[in-house]
Design a protein around this motif. Structure first.
Motif, PDB file in Angstrom:
ATOM      1  N   LEU A  59       0.990  -1.184  -0.153  1.00  0.00           N
ATOM      2  CA  LEU A  59       0.027   0.115  -0.219  1.00  0.00           C
ATOM      3  C   LEU A  59       0.834   1.311   0.030  1.00  0.00           C
ATOM      4  O   LEU A  59       1.916   1.302   0.642  1.00  0.00           O
ATOM      5  N   THR A  60       0.515   2.101  -0.961  1.00  0.00           N
ATOM      6  CA  THR A  60       1.522   3.337  -1.049  1.00  0.00           C
ATOM      7  C   THR A  60       0.858   4.333   0.164  1.00  0.00           C
ATOM      8  O   THR A  60      -0.458   4.973  -0.204  1.00  0.00           O
ATOM      9  N   CYS A  61       1.625   4.835   0.835  1.00  0.00           N
ATOM     10  CA  CYS A  61       1.274   6.108   2.047  1.00  0.00           C
ATOM     11  C   CYS A  61       1.483   7.345   1.328  1.00  0.00           C
ATOM     12  O   CYS A  61       2.125   7.633   0.399  1.00  0.00           O
ATOM     13  N   THR A  75      -7.628  -6.251  12.153  1.00  0.00           N
ATOM     14  CA  THR A  75      -8.354  -6.184  10.759  1.00  0.00           C
ATOM     15  C   THR A  75      -7.783  -4.948  10.124  1.00  0.00           C
ATOM     16  O   THR A  75      -8.098  -4.682   8.925  1.00  0.00           O
ATOM     17  N   MET A  76      -7.249  -3.921  10.987  1.00  0.00           N
ATOM     18  CA  MET A  76      -6.708  -2.611  10.391  1.00  0.00           C
ATOM     19  C   MET A  76      -5.257  -2.246  10.608  1.00  0.00           C
ATOM     20  O   MET A  76      -4.836  -2.690  11.754  1.00  0.00           O
ATOM     21  N   VAL A  77      -4.732  -1.525  10.055  1.00  0.00           N
ATOM     22  CA  VAL A  77      -3.331  -0.964  10.099  1.00  0.00           C
ATOM     23  C   VAL A  77      -3.296   0.522  10.157  1.00  0.00           C
ATOM     24  O   VAL A  77      -3.907   1.012   9.077  1.00  0.00           O
ATOM     25  N   GLN A  88      -3.257   7.373   8.245  1.00  0.00           N
ATOM     26  CA  GLN A  88      -4.073   6.558   7.240  1.00  0.00           C
ATOM     27  C   GLN A  88      -4.327   5.298   7.826  1.00  0.00           C
ATOM     28  O   GLN A  88      -3.729   4.491   8.355  1.00  0.00           O
ATOM     29  N   ILE A  89      -5.617   4.946   7.721  1.00  0.00           N
ATOM     30  CA  ILE A  89      -6.112   3.713   8.247  1.00  0.00           C
ATOM     31  C   ILE A  89      -6.389   2.698   7.210  1.00  0.00           C
ATOM     32  O   ILE A  89      -7.315   3.095   6.259  1.00  0.00           O
ATOM     33  N   TRP A  90      -5.691   1.454   6.875  1.00  0.00           N
ATOM     34  CA  TRP A  90      -5.938   0.623   5.947  1.00  0.00           C
ATOM     35  C   TRP A  90      -6.479  -0.642   6.459  1.00  0.00           C
ATOM     36  O   TRP A  90      -6.252  -0.998   7.734  1.00  0.00           O
ATOM     37  N   CYS A  97      -7.167   2.169   1.740  1.00  0.00           N
ATOM     38  CA  CYS A  97      -7.353   3.113   2.956  1.00  0.00           C
ATOM     39  C   CYS A  97      -8.755   3.311   2.975  1.00  0.00           C
ATOM     40  O   CYS A  97      -9.595   3.730   2.080  1.00  0.00           O
ATOM     41  N   ILE A  98      -9.178   3.311   4.120  1.00  0.00           N
ATOM     42  CA  ILE A  98     -10.587   3.414   4.477  1.00  0.00           C
ATOM     43  C   ILE A  98     -10.945   4.573   5.353  1.00  0.00           C
ATOM     44  O   ILE A  98     -11.918   5.217   5.282  1.00  0.00           O
ATOM     45  N   SER A  99      -9.955   5.457   5.791  1.00  0.00           N
ATOM     46  CA  SER A  99     -10.023   6.629   6.398  1.00  0.00           C
ATOM     47  C   SER A  99      -8.567   7.297   6.440  1.00  0.00           C
ATOM     48  O   SER A  99      -7.542   6.792   6.310  1.00  0.00           O
ATOM     49  N   LYS A 100      -8.798   8.590   6.250  1.00  0.00           N
ATOM     50  CA  LYS A 100      -7.490   9.610   6.509  1.00  0.00           C
ATOM     51  C   LYS A 100      -7.736  10.483   7.675  1.00  0.00           C
ATOM     52  O   LYS A 100      -8.543  11.312   7.696  1.00  0.00           O
ATOM     53  N   LEU A 101      -6.811  10.687   8.554  1.00  0.00           N
ATOM     54  CA  LEU A 101      -6.919  11.782   9.832  1.00  0.00           C
ATOM     55  C   LEU A 101      -5.881  12.829   9.756  1.00  0.00           C
ATOM     56  O   LEU A 101      -4.768  12.485   9.664  1.00  0.00           O
ATOM     57  N   ASP A 102      -6.424  13.995   9.362  1.00  0.00           N
ATOM     58  CA  ASP A 102      -5.516  15.117   9.325  1.00  0.00           C
ATOM     59  C   ASP A 102      -5.603  15.919  10.206  1.00  0.00           C
ATOM     60  O   ASP A 102      -6.694  16.669  10.740  1.00  0.00           O
TER      61      ASP A 102
END
Length: 450
Positions: A59-61, A75-77, A88-90, A97-102
Motif C-alpha cells: 500500500l502506498t502511503c 483487521t486494520m493498520v 491513514q487507516i488501512w 485506505c478506509i480513512s485519513k486523519l488530518d
C-alpha cells in the motif's frame, strides 16, 4: 552454544532464518492475532502472511512512514507521517485506505488505538490536545492539555487514564472510553509528573528524576499512598508491572531496583546491582568468544566475581546512569533488569524467593531484551537479548543459548541485516523479529520449542 548446569551442549543449527526485507525507522510488527506482519518501507506499507511470508498487499502511503500500528482486532493498520500531520487507516481485507486523519496546523507527534478498534487517539504538537477519532461515527472530540504523549495514556479495563497539565500543575483524568464520559479528574501532588502506571485498580504516579518519590491514587482520586524513595538522590528511571498486578518494579538512577507490593504499596525488596547480590544459588554465565563463535561458561567461584563496570564521567551533566531496563516475564515469576553502569550484564530475579536467580554477562552492552509472551507448563519462560551485534541470546532456567545470525553485517562481512538493534516476539512465542537499521528478518525456533 547452550550450556546447562549439567553441561549439556546444543548448537544453533535448529533455528531457521527468513530472507531479509527492507525496513524504515524500525516500523515492523506482528498483528495481535499472529497471522500477519506489517512493515514500513519508505512510503510503502507491506503486509505479509506470517506462515508463508507471502505478500498480501503493498500500500502506498502519503509520505514516508514514521509509525505502523495494528488495531487490537488485527483487521486494520494505521500509518502515520509526522511531517505531514496525517494518519491513514488501512483495511487488511480490502487492501485499501478506509480513512485519513488530518491534524492540520496543530501537527502530529503520536498515535494509539483504543482497545475497541473503533477509536484512535492522536497527539498534536506542544501538548495542545488529544484528538479522539471515531471511525464508526465519523466524528472527532478533543482532550485539552495532555502530558507525556502516549506514555501518559493507559487503557485499563473499560477506563482510559490520561495525564494532563494545566497552569504548571499535574492532573489525571479518568474516562470511560466507550463514550469518553469523564469519571474523575484530580490534581496530582507531583512537582513534575514523569511516569504513570496502572496496577491492582490503582494509579501509580512517579515524580521527576529530581524528586525521588511516587504517589498511588484510586480511580476516584483519593491518595492511597505516598512513598519517598531517597533523600539527595535522583529518582525513577524505569518502571514495570507484572501481568498478575502483584508487583511493580522501580528502576532507580541510584542503580537499585525497588520491588513494590501492590496491596500495601510499600517497598517489599531492594536489589543492588553489585557483586554482593550474587548468592551461592545464583547461576552466573559469562560469554566467551572463540573460533567457533560465542559460548557461555558457568562461573563456579563467586568469591572473586569481577563485573565489567564502565567508567562513568560524573562531569557530564547529561549522562544519567541507572536501571535503564526492567521487564517482568509473562507469568511474573522473573524480573530482568539491566544497570547502565554494568551494561553488558542482565540480572534475572526470582519473585518466588526474592533473590537473584541468574546473571548473564555478555561481551558487549545489552541494547534490547524481551520476554517470550507465552507461558505454559510445557514451556520454560524465555528471555531474548541483543547486544547490537550479529548474535541473539536466549535465556531460560535451563541455560543460555548464543545464536549467530549469518546475514548480519559485520566488520568483515556484507550481510544485509546489519547489527541487531531491536527484537520482538510473535504472540505465539515461536518467532522473533530481528531488526537492523534498514532491514529485518524472522528467526524461528522449531527444534527447541521456544
Amino acid at each position: 552454544y547452550f550450556i546447562q548446569s549439567n553441561l549439556r551442549i546444543m548448537t544453533s543449527k535448529g533455528i531457521n532464518l527468513s530472507e531479509t526485507f527492507k525496513l524504515t525507522r524500525g516500523q515492523c510488527s506482528f498483528s495481535p492475532n499472529g497471522r500477519y506482519i506489517a512493515n514500513a518501507s519508505q512510503f510503502r506499507l507491506v503486509i505479509r502472511e506470517f506462515e508463508t511470508l507471502q505478500i498480501i498487499c503493498v500500500l502506498t502511503c502519503i509520505d514516508s512512514v514514521d509509525k505502523v500500528l495494528w488495531s487490537p482486532n488485527s483487521t486494520m493498520v494505521i500509518t502515520s507521517s509526522y511531517k505531514r500531520g496525517v494518519s491513514q487507516i488501512w483495511s487488511v481485507k480490502q487492501s485499501s485506505c478506509i480513512s485519513k486523519l488530518d491534524e492540520g496546523s496543530s501537527g502530529l507527534v503520536d498515535v494509539v488505538w483504543c482497545p475497541d478498534s473503533n477509536q484512535i487517539l492522536t497527539w498534536s504538537e506542544f501538548g495542545v490536545r488529544i484528538n479522539v477519532w471515531s471511525l464508526s461515527q465519523k466524528q472527532v472530540s478533543h482532550i485539552q492539555h495532555p502530558k507525556l504523549n502516549s506514555d501518559g495514556c493507559i487503557f485499563y479495563k473499560k477506563k482510559a487514564v490520561i495525564c494532563e497539565q494545566r497552569d504548571r500543575e499535574d492532573y489525571i483524568s479518568v474516562f470511560n472510553f466507550a463514550d469518553w464520559s469523564l469519571q474523575c479528574n484530580f490534581k496530582v501532588a507531583t512537582d513534575d509528573l514523569e511516569t504513570i502506571l496502572v496496577a491492582n485498580n490503582s494509579i501509580v504516579a512517579s515524580d521527576s528524576k529530581f524528586h525521588p518519590r511516587y504517589f498511588v491514587y484510586s480511580f476516584d482520586g483519593s491518595c492511597i499512598a505516598k512513598v519517598d524513595l531517597y533523600s539527595n538522590k535522583l529518582g525513577v528511571k524505569s518502571i514495570s508491572a507484572s501481568k498478575s498486578e502483584q508487583f511493580v518494579a522501580l528502576g532507580c538512577f541510584s542503580g537499585t531496583c525497588k520491588l513494590l507490593n501492590c496491596i500495601s504499596w510499600s517497598v517489599l525488596k531492594e536489589w543492588k546491582h553489585l557483586a554482593e547480590s550474587v548468592s551461592p544459588n545464583t547461576i552466573c554465565y559469562f560469554e566467551e568468544i572463540g573460533e567457533g563463535g560465542s559460548r557461555f561458561d558457568i562461573k563456579d567461584n563467586k568469591d572473586d566475581l569481577a563485573l565489567p563496570f564502565v567508567k562513568v564521567n560524573h562531569d557530564d551533566p547529561y549522562l544519567l546512569v541507572g536501571i535503564g531496563l526492567a521487564k517482568f516475564s509473562a507469568s511474573g515469576r522473573f524480573l530482568a533488569t539491566r544497570c547502565d553502569s554494568v551494561p553488558s550484564a542482565v540480572w534475572i530475579w526470582d519473585m518466588e524467593n526474592l533473590s537473584l536467580a541468574s546473571l548473564v554477562v555478555h561481551k558487549s552492552p545489552v541494547v534490547a531484551m524481551e520476554w517470550d509472551p507465552v507461558h505454559s507448563k510445557e514451556k520454560e519462560e524465555t528471555l531474548a537479548m541483543s547486544c547490537n551485534g550479529d548474535n541473539i541470546y536466549i535465556w531460560s532456567i535451563s541455560g543460555v543459548l548464543a545464536l549467530q545470525v549469518p546475514n548480519c553485517k559485520t566488520l568483515n562481512g556484507a550481510g544485509e541485516l546489519g547489527p541487531i538493534r531491536t527484537i520482538a516476539w510473535s504472540c505465539k512465542g515461536n518467532c522473533l523479529i530481528l531488526k537492523g537499521d534498514y532491514h529485518f528478518c524472522l528467526c524461528y525456533f522449531p527444534e527447541y520449542g521456544i
